[in-house]
Design an enzyme around this catalytic site. Structure first.
Site, PDB file in Angstrom:
ATOM      1  N   GLY A  63      59.812   6.215  24.595  1.00 40.92           N
ATOM      2  CA  GLY A  63      59.853   7.539  25.219  1.00 40.92           C
ATOM      3  C   GLY A  63      58.913   8.549  24.593  1.00 40.92           C
ATOM      4  CB  SER A  64      56.157   8.378  22.114  1.00 38.63           C
ATOM      5  OG  SER A  64      55.177   7.553  22.684  1.00 38.63           O
ATOM      6  CG  ASN A  65      53.168   8.285  26.963  1.00 42.38           C
ATOM      7  OD1 ASN A  65      52.143   8.961  26.924  1.00 42.38           O
ATOM      8  ND2 ASN A  65      53.185   6.996  26.619  1.00 42.38           N
TER       9      ASN A  65
ATOM     10  CG  ASP B  70      49.205  -1.963  35.446  1.00 44.74           C
ATOM     11  OD1 ASP B  70      50.000  -1.017  35.294  1.00 44.74           O
ATOM     12  OD2 ASP B  70      49.264  -3.023  34.786  1.00 44.74           O
TER      13      ASP B  70
ATOM     14  CE  LYS C  58      64.645  -3.414  37.328  1.00 43.84           C
ATOM     15  NZ  LYS C  58      64.544  -4.863  37.594  1.00 43.84           N
TER      16      LYS C  58
ATOM     17  CG  HIS D 259      47.780   0.133  31.986  1.00 40.00           C
ATOM     18  ND1 HIS D 259      48.836  -0.763  32.043  1.00 40.00           N
ATOM     19  CD2 HIS D 259      46.705  -0.586  31.576  1.00 40.00           C
ATOM     20  CE1 HIS D 259      48.397  -1.967  31.685  1.00 40.00           C
ATOM     21  NE2 HIS D 259      47.113  -1.887  31.394  1.00 40.00           N
TER      22      HIS D 259
ATOM     23  CD  GLU E  19      49.552   5.218  26.344  1.00 38.41           C
ATOM     24  OE1 GLU E  19      50.662   5.431  26.834  1.00 38.41           O
ATOM     25  OE2 GLU E  19      49.252   4.136  25.812  1.00 38.41           O
TER      26      GLU E  19
ATOM     27  CG  ASN F 218      52.545   3.389  34.987  1.00 44.51           C
ATOM     28  OD1 ASN F 218      53.421   3.652  34.157  1.00 44.51           O
ATOM     29  ND2 ASN F 218      51.866   2.254  34.955  1.00 44.51           N
TER      30      ASN F 218
END
Ligand code: GRF
Length: 199
Positions: A14-16, A151, A92, A110, A180, A108
């Protein structure tokens, strides 16, 4: 400027998510954090949500079948009336119905320069190992829209990092993660400002 309501989905650290919340709290991001959905009850993401007073929902395939998962994600997403669904290390595949429900406004992040090093199986350290094995001189991070494939959606922002001679997958992972943490918030802010047009 639009103030974007964000819902998060995360499976691990959960750092982002935390970096985005920090930017909201410091006034650098015109957004609000509304909820977290996690499929992992032991995740750092849930721990962080608790500390931040962010409502969270643990939805796992161990408890719910695919249809139930879908209908619960749908009802949470609708009840908070969010503008963007932010996948932040959600491991998921998101059902197409949820992408449709959000009218494609699902983001998202990546840990590579897509379209390179993306797709099924390309997650976590697998990505950084593959990059180093291929002797790349640079890699980076990508923020993209989510579509029905892994992706594969439209790229919204990328930033590169140089790979040094003695780089290990672990050292590279750290470098990329810190990029990120910057570009996810920057992308959301540019959407709020209308510089990236999703609305
Ligand atoms: C990040 O490397 C992100 O690119 C990938 O999953 C990781 C999540 O890290 N999708 P964290 O949970 O935000 O710390």
């Amino acid at each position: 400027m639009k103030k974007l309501k964000l819902g998060f989905m995360a499976s691990h650290g959960g750092s982002n998510m935390q970096a985005i919340i920090n930017n909201i709290k410091s006034g650098n991001l015109s957004a609000s954090a509304e909820f977290l959905i996690s499929n992992n009850s032991n995740s750092g993401a849930i721990e962080k949500a608790v500390k931040e007073g962010l409502p969270y929902y643990h939805l796992s395939n161990k408890t719910f079948n695919d249809e139930e998962m879908k209908s619960r994600i749908t009802s949470i997403t609708m009840s908070y009336d969010i503008d963007l669904l932010i996948l932040a290390g959600y491991m998921k595949k998101l059902p197409n119905e949820i992408i449709d429900l959000m009218d494609g406004k699902v983001l998202n992040i990546h840990p590579a320069l897509l379209p390179k090093y993306g797709g099924k199986g390309m997650f976590g350290m697998n990505v950084h190992k593959a990059v180093i094995e291929a002797n790349e001189s640079e890699t980076g991070a990508t923020v993209h829209l989510v579509n029905e494939k892994y992706d594969d959606g439209m790229i919204l922002k990328q930033e590169k990092v140089k790979i040094s001679k003695d780089e290990t997958p672990e050292s590279l992972a750290k470098k990329v993660l810190s990029i990120e943490h910057q570009i996810y918030s920057q992308t959301i802010q540019e959407i709020a400002e209308g510089k990236i047009k999703l609305f």
